[in-house]
Design an enzyme around this catalytic site. Structure first.
Site, mmCIF file in Angstrom:
data_model
loop_
_atom_site.group_PDB
_atom_site.id
_atom_site.type_symbol
_atom_site.label_atom_id
_atom_site.label_comp_id
_atom_site.label_asym_id
_atom_site.label_seq_id
_atom_site.Cartn_x
_atom_site.Cartn_y
_atom_site.Cartn_z
ATOM 1 N N SER A 152 -2.165 -5.283 -3.702
ATOM 2 C CA SER A 152 -2.996 -4.903 -4.074
ATOM 3 C C SER A 152 -3.102 -3.443 -4.789
ATOM 4 O O SER A 152 -1.600 -3.070 -4.698
ATOM 5 C CB SER A 152 -3.996 -4.260 -2.564
ATOM 6 O OG SER A 152 -4.737 -2.501 -2.623
ATOM 7 N N TYR A 166 -2.001 -0.276 5.185
ATOM 8 C CA TYR A 166 -2.772 -1.188 4.492
ATOM 9 C C TYR A 166 -1.909 -0.852 3.494
ATOM 10 O O TYR A 166 -1.292 -1.602 2.394
ATOM 11 C CB TYR A 166 -4.403 -0.937 3.942
ATOM 12 C CG TYR A 166 -4.470 -1.966 3.514
ATOM 13 C CD1 TYR A 166 -5.106 -3.148 4.118
ATOM 14 C CD2 TYR A 166 -5.084 -1.092 1.852
ATOM 15 C CE1 TYR A 166 -5.375 -3.820 2.782
ATOM 16 C CE2 TYR A 166 -4.664 -2.197 0.533
ATOM 17 C CZ TYR A 166 -5.530 -3.586 1.131
ATOM 18 O OH TYR A 166 -5.649 -4.321 0.081
#
Length: 262
Positions: A152, A166
């Site tokens: 990401s 995350y």
């Protein structure tokens, strides 16, 4: 130099974790439409079956479901064993399964770190290690086996949202991917990661609903990602065209991480 052969993945065997929904579903469809045999795995068995039925209706390649709960180590082992029973080789492993957790800094629970890092990082290593023998059998010096880790942009930049575990897990995944590239390259296995920006997915649904215009305005290309964008990147990395790419983190984000802010 034949362009069709350069990007050909027909006949390759692919495993896509989290391949029933979101980005994983986009990737799975890209491989099936181009003649690959695709195994889809996630803990949602109904979604896996639904995706497989839809993908097989497209023709060309073939899709199969092997549901597994990646939070449980024994389930990861079972998945690897099941793949080995069905296939003698694995050409492409797409580590896509992931989870997120958002909470204010002062309230962020310790349990969130365990949950997110287990799925987004720890199980990626576990599954990759277990499937390495099948990847080795598929790879050659001219056409190595491929590991594609779905990371990401939040593992590169600092996100505005309070998703501490995350962001850290995706930064760790990008570096794990490079470490694997170093150790597995001599076994004819490449390892690369895609640092994805915003795409339509369950994980992004609430954020896009609330902030889509702001997000798109912050991206130089002015839009979020499409299925063709992420599927195309995976097809490139899995074909002869991408066979010399190893240890790369490719930002697939329309330029969001390089957008200048006054």
């Amino acid at each position: 130099m034949d362009v069709q052969k350069l990007f050909d993945v027909k006949g390759k065997v692919v495993l896509v974790t989290g391949g029933a929904k979101g980005i994983g579903r986009m990737i799975s469809e890209g491989f099936v439409k181009n003649g690959a045999t695709v195994y889809i795995s996630s803990r949602d068995a109904k979604s896996c079956d639904k995706a497989v039925n839809e993908l097989n209706a497209l023709g060309t390649g073939k899709a199969y479901a092997i549901p597994a709960d990646f939070y449980k180590e024994e389930e990861v082992k079972r998945l690897a064993e099941e793949i080995a029973k069905r296939e003698s080789k694995l050409h492409v492993l797409v580590n896509n399964s992931g989870s997120n957790w958002g909470a204010p800094y002062d309230e962020y629970p310790s349990s969130a770190w365990t949950r997110v890092l287990t799925l987004n990082l720890h199980r990626v290593f576990d599954l990759t290690k277990l499937l390495t023998p099948l990847l080795e059998k598929a790879g050659s010096s001219g056409d190595p086996a491929r590991i594609i880790n779905i990371g990401s942009v939040d593992g590169i930049r600092v996100p505005a949202l309070e998703t501490f575990a995350y962001s850290a897990s995706k930064a760790g995944l990008h570096h794990l991917s490079r470490v694997l590239a170093h150790h597995l390259g001599r076994r004819n296995i490449t390892s690369n990661s895609l640092a994805c920006g915003p795409f339509e997915s369950k994980m992004m649904a609430a954020t896009l609903e609330a902030h889509r215009e702001t997000i798109e305005a912050s991206i130089p290309l002015g839009r979020i990602g499409t299925p063709e964008d992420v599927a195309g990147a995976c097809l490139f990395l899995s074909s002869r065209a991408g066979s010399y790419v190893n240890g790369a983190t490719i930002t697939l984000d329309g330029g969001s991480v390089i957008a200048a802010k006054l």
